[in-house]
Design an enzyme around this catalytic site. Structure first.
Site, PDB file in Angstrom:
ATOM      1  CB  SER A   7      -1.176  -0.070   1.255  1.00 34.59           C
ATOM      2  OG  SER A   7      -0.407  -0.677   2.385  1.00 34.59           O
ATOM      3  CG  HIS A  60      -4.277  -0.810  -1.733  1.00 29.52           C
ATOM      4  ND1 HIS A  60      -4.290   0.498  -1.822  1.00 29.52           N
ATOM      5  CD2 HIS A  60      -3.905  -1.228  -0.876  1.00 29.52           C
ATOM      6  CE1 HIS A  60      -4.121   0.266  -0.746  1.00 29.52           C
ATOM      7  NE2 HIS A  60      -4.096  -0.481   0.390  1.00 29.52           N
ATOM      8  CE  LYS A 108      -7.126   0.376   1.200  1.00 29.61           C
ATOM      9  NZ  LYS A 108      -8.088   0.105   2.142  1.00 29.61           N
TER      10      LYS A 108
HETATM   11  C1  PLP Z   1      -3.434  -3.843   2.369  1.00 33.35           C
HETATM   12  C2  PLP Z   1      -4.313  -2.796   3.266  1.00 33.35           C
HETATM   13  N1  PLP Z   1      -5.427  -4.539   3.663  1.00 33.35           N
HETATM   14  C3  PLP Z   1      -6.197  -4.326   4.030  1.00 33.35           C
HETATM   15  C4  PLP Z   1      -6.769  -2.660   4.501  1.00 33.35           C
HETATM   16  C5  PLP Z   1      -7.527  -2.727   5.739  1.00 33.35           C
HETATM   17  O1  PLP Z   1      -9.156  -2.567   4.912  1.00 33.35           O
HETATM   18  P1  PLP Z   1     -10.138  -1.740   5.571  1.00 33.35           P
HETATM   19  O2  PLP Z   1      -9.665   0.141   5.528  1.00 33.35           O
HETATM   20  O3  PLP Z   1     -11.520  -1.868   4.985  1.00 33.35           O
HETATM   21  O4  PLP Z   1      -9.938  -2.051   7.330  1.00 33.35           O
HETATM   22  C6  PLP Z   1      -5.876  -1.658   4.389  1.00 33.35           C
HETATM   23  C7  PLP Z   1      -6.264  -0.315   4.258  1.00 33.35           C
HETATM   24  O5  PLP Z   1      -5.939   0.523   4.454  1.00 33.35           O
HETATM   25  C8  PLP Z   1      -5.137  -1.706   3.531  1.00 33.35           C
HETATM   26  O6  PLP Z   1      -3.832  -1.251   2.821  1.00 33.35           O
END
Ligand code: PLP
Length: 394
Positions: A184, A212, A243
């Protein structure tokens, strides 16, 4: 009692002051109106390169209309956890739509990506098991590892030799490899072909976090595993609905046995209220659009390439463009904050990301173009960020 409380508050204040002195204090910006290529921030319009609304679906009329319909028919709340009375028609329909989209037997909708990751790892890996986690995995995967009672081995970022060495050295009943598919903060991608080979060689499970990647990669937006032709070899695919899919929540897709196991054992699923129908309705519409509208994905990628090329030509320090996330490495937290502040003064929201989210010395701007930015907006961001970085370097 009051004295104690005062002392505790003072300790918190000192801690916050220390964070501020080190340029590490985080504050929230208040957005008025909806999410889009531009947002209203503190009463003025700014170009937004800060959201993960990659396909620009968060305020899309079709998504909003579907959400409204689900609200009128299903009401404002699911009322209970899915195992009590919260598993409603829209939830069942969404799970079927996700399974169909990703070509899996079944899917399970979680409250958020964070919920999914902390639930799945602990549900699948117990005391006699081992989890192998990439060093740059998202915090929710890290916390999932912490909650599992299994042995946890962190392998160097993207280093599959290190991963294999660690697998060989770790006796375990069951082995689970967990990784982001798109990382991310750096926007680089995992070597999925290599990972599925290692998983097969060692009879390990592979869990991919496609937060992502869904909507962004693949012919119909099915994610990086689909794009790289290995979807059938990844038994646990997690993706988020908040997202590219413009709503909220997350899913885990795989076999029926996996989903039934999670229904029974994932504590963040069992002990948390199901998503409200309106959110689920929005996600369903977003998936239909993501599957159908290839041009939206193409626009997202075109925008990412234009931004990346422009910033590269302006002399900024960038990595290769592996996903649509464009990080601009600036070094120390104050440098990232200062460039972000200058850009904001000129109406461009380019968020500064600092330790501990990224490694010390690699504070950066993390830029996320979306499908609904136009060329002029991308060029304006290049101009403003380029100028801000040059001024800072003087
Ligand atoms: C790679 C990744 N996994 C999981 C999440 C968590 O998702 P959520 O925002 O739906 O809790 C994020 C959130 O930024 C993320 O970037």
């Amino acid at each position: 009692m009051r004295l104690l409380a005062t002392r505790s508050v003072r300790a918190l204040e000192e801690d916050l002051a220390d964070l501020e002195a080190r340029d590490l204090l985080r504050v929230r910006r208040r957005v008025g109106g909806g999410q889009g290529p531009e947002v209203r921030l503190d009463g003025r319009r700014v170009l937004c390169f800060a959201s993960n609304n990659y396909l620009g679906l968060a305020a899309d009329p079709e998504v909003v209309a579907a959400s409204r319909t689900a609200l009128s028919t299903g009401g404002a709340s699911a009322g209970a956890s899915p195992l009590v009375s919260g598993h409603m028609d829209p939830h069942e329909e969404l799970e079927r739509a996700i399974a169909d989209w990703l070509g899996c037997e079944a899917a399970l909708v979680f409250g958020s990506g964070y919920h999914a990751n902390i639930g799945v790892i602990a549900a699948l890996a117990g005391r006699e098991d081992a989890v192998f986690s990439d060093a740059l995995n998202h915090a929710s995967l890290i916390d999932g590892c912490r909650l599992a009672r299994a042995a946890v081995r962190i392998y160097r970022h993207g280093d599959l030799d290190d991963l294999e060495e660690k697998i060989r050295a770790t006796p375990a009943r069951r082995r689970l490899i967990v990784t982001d598919s798109v990382f991310s903060m750096d926007g680089d991608t995992a070597d999925l072909a290599g990972l599925v080979e290692i998983a097969a060689r060692h009879e390990a499970w592979l869990m991919l976090d496609e937060a992502h990647a869904v909507g962004v990669f693949g012919d119909d937006g099915g994610g990086l595993a689909a794009a790289r032709g290995v979807a059938g070899r990844v038994p646990i695919r997690m993706g988020t609905l908040g997202k590219a899919l413009g709503s909220y929540g997350a899913f885990v897709a795989g076999s029926r046995a996996l989903v039934e196991t999670l229904v029974n054992r994932a504590r963040s699923y069992v002990f948390s209220t199901a998503l409200p129908p309106a959110v689920v309705g929005a996600a369903g519409a977003a998936i239909r659009i993501a599957r159908r509208e290839r041009t939206r994905r193409e626009r997202l990628w075109r925008n990412a390439r234009r931004l990346h090329e422009g910033l590269g030509a302006a002399g900024l320090r960038l990595g290769p463009l592996d996903s649509t996330i464009v990080p601009v490495i600036l070094g120390e937290p104050w440098a990232a904050l200062s460039v972000a502040r200058r850009a904001m003064e000129e109406g461009v929201w380019a968020p500064a990301i600092r330790p501990p989210t990224v490694a010390p010395g690699t504070a950066r701007l993390r830029l996320t173009p979306i499908a609904t930015h136009d060329d002029e907006q991308i060029d304006r961001a290049v101009e403003v960020i380029g100028r801000a970085a040059r001024q800072e370097a003087r």
